[in-house]
Design a protein around this motif. Sequence first.
Motif, mmCIF file in Angstrom:
data_model
loop_
_atom_site.group_PDB
_atom_site.id
_atom_site.type_symbol
_atom_site.label_atom_id
_atom_site.label_comp_id
_atom_site.label_asym_id
_atom_site.label_seq_id
_atom_site.Cartn_x
_atom_site.Cartn_y
_atom_site.Cartn_z
ATOM 1 N N VAL A 432 0.852 -1.183 0.000
ATOM 2 C CA VAL A 432 0.000 0.000 0.000
ATOM 3 C C VAL A 432 0.887 1.232 0.000
ATOM 4 C CG1 VAL A 432 -1.730 1.315 1.283
ATOM 5 C CG2 VAL A 432 -1.870 -1.178 1.211
ATOM 6 N N ILE A 433 0.607 2.166 -0.906
ATOM 7 C CA ILE A 433 1.357 3.421 -0.992
ATOM 8 C C ILE A 433 0.366 4.566 -0.879
ATOM 9 C CG2 ILE A 433 2.899 4.835 -2.378
ATOM 10 C CD1 ILE A 433 3.702 2.259 -3.875
ATOM 11 N N SER A 434 0.517 5.375 0.149
ATOM 12 C CA SER A 434 -0.404 6.495 0.342
ATOM 13 C C SER A 434 -0.080 7.635 -0.611
ATOM 14 C CB SER A 434 -0.319 7.002 1.789
ATOM 15 O OG SER A 434 -0.737 6.014 2.700
ATOM 16 N N PHE A 435 -1.127 8.381 -1.001
ATOM 17 C CA PHE A 435 -0.916 9.610 -1.749
ATOM 18 C C PHE A 435 -0.011 10.532 -0.930
ATOM 19 C CE2 PHE A 435 -4.515 10.225 -5.036
ATOM 20 C CZ PHE A 435 -4.355 8.923 -5.481
ATOM 21 N N GLY A 436 0.668 11.438 -1.630
ATOM 22 C CA GLY A 436 1.526 12.385 -0.944
ATOM 23 C C GLY A 436 0.771 13.296 0.005
ATOM 24 N N ARG A 437 -0.499 13.514 -0.240
ATOM 25 C CA ARG A 437 -1.358 14.268 0.668
ATOM 26 C C ARG A 437 -2.754 13.673 0.621
ATOM 27 N NH1 ARG A 437 -2.425 20.221 -1.799
ATOM 28 N NH2 ARG A 437 -3.993 20.203 -0.140
ATOM 29 N N PHE A 452 -3.021 -0.965 -17.245
ATOM 30 C CA PHE A 452 -2.640 -1.952 -16.256
ATOM 31 C C PHE A 452 -2.826 -3.390 -16.695
ATOM 32 C CE2 PHE A 452 -6.994 -0.707 -15.889
ATOM 33 C CZ PHE A 452 -7.697 -1.872 -15.737
ATOM 34 N N ASP A 453 -2.159 -4.242 -15.917
ATOM 35 C CA ASP A 453 -2.549 -5.633 -15.775
ATOM 36 C C ASP A 453 -3.465 -5.748 -14.561
ATOM 37 O OD1 ASP A 453 0.764 -6.420 -16.635
ATOM 38 O OD2 ASP A 453 -0.990 -6.673 -17.920
ATOM 39 N N ALA A 454 -3.110 -5.004 -13.483
ATOM 40 C CA ALA A 454 -3.925 -5.004 -12.271
ATOM 41 C C ALA A 454 -3.579 -3.759 -11.474
ATOM 42 C CB ALA A 454 -3.669 -6.252 -11.430
ATOM 43 N N GLY A 455 -4.564 -3.124 -10.866
ATOM 44 C CA GLY A 455 -4.315 -1.937 -10.070
ATOM 45 C C GLY A 455 -5.521 -1.598 -9.222
ATOM 46 N N ARG A 456 -5.274 -0.992 -8.042
ATOM 47 C CA ARG A 456 -6.362 -0.729 -7.107
ATOM 48 C C ARG A 456 -6.150 0.611 -6.423
ATOM 49 N NH1 ARG A 456 -8.107 -6.438 -4.560
ATOM 50 N NH2 ARG A 456 -7.472 -7.758 -6.266
ATOM 51 N N PHE A 457 -7.279 1.238 -6.086
ATOM 52 C CA PHE A 457 -7.274 2.381 -5.192
ATOM 53 C C PHE A 457 -7.908 1.968 -3.869
ATOM 54 C CE2 PHE A 457 -7.186 5.197 -9.030
ATOM 55 C CZ PHE A 457 -6.097 5.969 -8.659
ATOM 56 N N GLN A 458 -7.388 2.501 -2.786
ATOM 57 C CA GLN A 458 -8.105 2.505 -1.526
ATOM 58 C C GLN A 458 -8.466 3.952 -1.216
ATOM 59 O OE1 GLN A 458 -5.862 0.567 1.602
ATOM 60 N NE2 GLN A 458 -6.758 -1.428 1.126
ATOM 61 N N ILE A 459 -9.716 4.156 -0.842
ATOM 62 C CA ILE A 459 -10.172 5.516 -0.561
ATOM 63 C C ILE A 459 -10.905 5.530 0.772
ATOM 64 C CG2 ILE A 459 -10.242 6.315 -2.957
ATOM 65 C CD1 ILE A 459 -13.454 5.248 -1.289
ATOM 66 N N LEU A 460 -11.142 6.750 1.288
ATOM 67 C CA LEU A 460 -11.819 6.931 2.570
ATOM 68 C C LEU A 460 -11.174 6.037 3.617
ATOM 69 C CD1 LEU A 460 -15.464 7.012 1.205
ATOM 70 C CD2 LEU A 460 -14.090 8.965 1.898
ATOM 71 N N GLN A 579 -13.711 10.734 11.110
ATOM 72 C CA GLN A 579 -13.502 11.947 10.339
ATOM 73 C C GLN A 579 -12.154 11.938 9.624
ATOM 74 O OE1 GLN A 579 -15.520 14.490 9.640
ATOM 75 N NE2 GLN A 579 -17.200 13.508 10.746
ATOM 76 N N ASN A 580 -11.172 11.237 10.172
ATOM 77 C CA ASN A 580 -9.860 11.214 9.529
ATOM 78 C C ASN A 580 -9.741 10.121 8.469
ATOM 79 O OD1 ASN A 580 -9.779 8.999 11.213
ATOM 80 N ND2 ASN A 580 -7.650 9.331 11.876
ATOM 81 N N SER A 581 -10.843 9.454 8.153
ATOM 82 C CA SER A 581 -10.811 8.438 7.087
ATOM 83 C C SER A 581 -10.947 9.137 5.740
ATOM 84 C CB SER A 581 -11.933 7.408 7.295
ATOM 85 O OG SER A 581 -11.709 6.653 8.457
ATOM 86 N N THR A 582 -9.912 9.864 5.363
ATOM 87 C CA THR A 582 -9.905 10.610 4.099
ATOM 88 C C THR A 582 -8.717 10.221 3.223
ATOM 89 O OG1 THR A 582 -8.609 12.428 5.052
ATOM 90 C CG2 THR A 582 -11.023 12.579 5.206
ATOM 91 N N GLU A 583 -7.879 9.314 3.702
ATOM 92 C CA GLU A 583 -6.658 8.982 2.973
ATOM 93 C C GLU A 583 -6.978 8.234 1.682
ATOM 94 O OE1 GLU A 583 -2.477 6.536 3.809
ATOM 95 O OE2 GLU A 583 -3.811 7.111 5.481
ATOM 96 N N ILE A 584 -6.189 8.512 0.638
ATOM 97 C CA ILE A 584 -6.283 7.798 -0.643
ATOM 98 C C ILE A 584 -4.965 7.062 -0.843
ATOM 99 C CG2 ILE A 584 -6.720 7.964 -3.110
ATOM 100 C CD1 ILE A 584 -7.996 10.691 -2.610
ATOM 101 N N ARG A 585 -5.054 5.805 -1.305
ATOM 102 C CA ARG A 585 -3.864 4.973 -1.440
ATOM 103 C C ARG A 585 -3.866 4.229 -2.764
ATOM 104 N NH1 ARG A 585 -5.316 1.918 4.206
ATOM 105 N NH2 ARG A 585 -4.675 3.541 5.702
ATOM 106 N N PHE A 586 -2.672 3.945 -3.282
ATOM 107 C CA PHE A 586 -2.506 2.927 -4.305
ATOM 108 C C PHE A 586 -2.385 1.591 -3.573
ATOM 109 C CE2 PHE A 586 -0.309 6.752 -5.850
ATOM 110 C CZ PHE A 586 -1.035 6.996 -7.008
ATOM 111 N N PHE A 587 -3.057 0.590 -4.092
ATOM 112 C CA PHE A 587 -3.042 -0.710 -3.429
ATOM 113 C C PHE A 587 -2.714 -1.772 -4.469
ATOM 114 C CE2 PHE A 587 -5.422 -4.577 -2.129
ATOM 115 C CZ PHE A 587 -4.744 -4.851 -0.962
ATOM 116 N N GLN A 588 -1.674 -2.528 -4.223
ATOM 117 C CA GLN A 588 -1.256 -3.568 -5.159
ATOM 118 C C GLN A 588 -1.231 -4.907 -4.439
ATOM 119 O OE1 GLN A 588 -0.815 -2.668 -8.220
ATOM 120 N NE2 GLN A 588 -0.110 -4.539 -9.189
#
Length: 614
Positions: A432-437, A452-460, A579-588
Amino acid sequence: MPHPQINLADLPALPLSETWRPHTHVLPPDGQIGDPCAHYNDPETGLFYVGFLHNGTGIASVLTNDLVYYYDVRPNGNYSIVAGGPNDPLAVFDGSVIPSGVDGKPTLLYTSVSALPIHWTLPYTRGTESQSLAVTYDGRKNFTKLEMPPFIPEPPAGVDVTGFRDPYVFQNGEFDRSLDNAAGTWYTIISGGIHDVGPGIFLYQNTSPDFKIWVYLGEWFHKPANSTWGSRDWSKTFGYNFETSNVFDLTREGYSYNGSAFMTIAAESSYEPIQDSVSSLHAQLWAAGAIATPEGENVTFIPDMVGVFDWGLASYAAVGKVLPKSSHASTASGAPDRFISCRNCGLPDRATRMEKHLVDFARVVHQIHPYVVNNDLVQETGSWRVAARSASTEKCVELETLGIDIARETYGAMTSAPAFREPARTTSSEGVISFGRSPKSRFFILEAEISFDAGRFQILASEFESTTIYYQFSNKSIMIDRSQTSAAGSTTTGIDASPESGRLRLFDINESCGTHGGEDHSTNCKSNPAAGSDAYTSQSGGVDAAHIETLSLTMWWTTLSLSFMPTIALCCLPGPWYQNSTEIRFFQNGEGEASYSNIRVADGLYDAYPDRLQ
């Protein structure tokens, strides 16, 4: 760290309601919103009215002059029409508006109800659903029922219907030519079906200047009970009964009286096998095809592509209306004639355990996919059709389908929020790699393109909760994993964490094919997704430079979630608690590689109801 123990039933109701209350959707000040209905553009003012069933009592409306901000037509969101007359002693169901009807005023054709319950699984009593007229004479605030019997008192003679409701009025050039009618004749379809036969749509035409006489023209469209289109991959079942069906016409530029025929259809079906209960499954479909009048038969609709208008399990009852370029909103933005559709997204209110809904706004478009490799995937019966073949080779085709997009005015307002960009990135290692902000709020719009071959976002996301969105090649679907969507899910009943998905084919593209049908569509070659997906294989026939379509995502959250793509819509609810569940991530997950580009986040969406803030 141990999982937090949260039981929302122990918390005050009002703050909970506000926690998940959307900001940019059509909804009343409070209470339950039902089917969208009774939309119209006022030709005198250019204002666009958006109506909806409210609390099961009547129809209320909001108006807008820009498709951004909405204002209650009646104070405190009160009703414009309610049940209680001789035609409708028990209920007012959905209706549709002729903008310049009786006495030149907006005229509502609606279903008047005199007996309940009504459901496709129950024996039908004729006359329980009739179609009546109401006119607004007081500055568009109320619809006054005409003192006359229903203009359509019951279903067609000799037909044992499953339902007979939701009149939808429209004009259509091909209808006029096929029936040798004057240009601009008004028609209405009424949704329902026939017991032991299947769902259907009944067609009528107006034959009087005062709009009080409507002549039955037969079943305009029908399908066998519980049948599907093609292999079921690209369309859900047609079910047993239709509701809230619409007819409209599109060209590649927008709505047109002389365009290609499209429909949206709400379908009622059932868990199999059908049991004694009256519970239903719902699906929101669309279809496109030809209008035909076989010799000796009624005018009918013959589809050549069918798809799902919104894949969300709770999405239903899409209803739209023509928004002309002369409207206030379109004049200001320079938009052409458009068909604007709203659909209901049923979502649970965790504070009261009662179901609430929101109505979402969208522009319906004629979607074009150029440079598609002409392989076996293209030839399947699905939610697309071949529009043109390459001028120089049979190896490529141009496909068309129904597209769904955010209205330009709404999109402009959403993306005017303070924005930041995330650098392009390629991922291949598990992790998991978080966005820079991260966004400062849970009200944001995220846009990105993925090759892609495969790629995912994690949000909230936070340490306790997250929602994962990814494309799954094995079943050609956008997947939304909500298993960890809310930290309160393990201790509070009624929080739905089941996965949601929508079929989306990503076709093989070869931009070196050149033009199609003599028209250059090179500006479209970023490949807006069609309706499903397969990994690129040798099925491309060896055409040079072929690649899988880029997946273009537009997703926004206004606490309640709508996941929105150019040719697939999926309304659902992640429902994070913190309320702090706002992070966006790349998920592989360690399989394949994904390249992300053009990543943009607009943070902090506007509130669509300025008067309600006072």
